[in-house]
Design a protein around this motif. Structure first.
Motif, PDB file in Angstrom:
ATOM      1  N   UNK A  21       0.828  -1.203   0.000  1.00 20.81           N
ATOM      2  CA  UNK A  21       0.000   0.000   0.000  1.00 20.81           C
ATOM      3  C   UNK A  21       0.866   1.259   0.000  1.00 20.81           C
ATOM      4  N   UNK A  22       1.940   1.243   0.784  1.00 22.82           N
ATOM      5  CA  UNK A  22       2.838   2.400   0.815  1.00 22.82           C
ATOM      6  C   UNK A  22       3.526   2.583  -0.524  1.00 22.82           C
ATOM      7  N   UNK A  23       3.959   1.506  -1.148  1.00 18.34           N
ATOM      8  CA  UNK A  23       4.608   1.607  -2.456  1.00 18.34           C
ATOM      9  C   UNK A  23       3.655   2.166  -3.510  1.00 18.34           C
ATOM     10  N   UNK A  24       2.404   1.726  -3.471  1.00 20.81           N
ATOM     11  CA  UNK A  24       1.405   2.242  -4.415  1.00 20.81           C
ATOM     12  C   UNK A  24       1.157   3.724  -4.153  1.00 20.81           C
ATOM     13  N   UNK A  25       0.999   4.101  -2.883  1.00 15.73           N
ATOM     14  CA  UNK A  25       0.769   5.505  -2.539  1.00 15.73           C
ATOM     15  C   UNK A  25       1.947   6.378  -2.962  1.00 15.73           C
TER      16      UNK A  25
END
Length: 92
Positions: A21-25
């Protein structure tokens, strides 16, 4: 920052590494920053806001496609072949 600790808990995985999720954000936020940069530069060069937004809009799509192709090429160049033994690192 007030939201610092809750955000860290939300985006960190149990292993202490970044979550998907952090990588996508981060990917989305970086693309927004890059597109805004393109729009500002386009506006400075052309002096036309509509032209700058048009260039930025096209740039979003082309950069995503180019990044995908770039990743696929790197994946094919760096993958090891089935018959090829993996290189062993030797410490001295």
């Amino acid at each position: 920052m007030i939201l610092d600790q809750p955000l860290k808990k939300w985006f960190a995985s149990k292993k202490g590494t970044d979550s998907n999720l952090k990588s996508i954000a981060k990917s989305i936020s970086w693309r927004i920053v890059g597109t805004l940069d393109t729009m500002v530069i386009s506006y400075i060069i052309t002096g036309q806001l509509v032209m700058a937004v048009s260039i930025g809009s096209v740039e979003v799509v082309t950069k995503i496609l180019l990044y995908y192709v770039h990743e696929r090429v790197w994946e094919n160049v760096t993958k090891t072949k089935k018959d090829e033994p993996e290189a062993e690192l030797v410490r001295s």
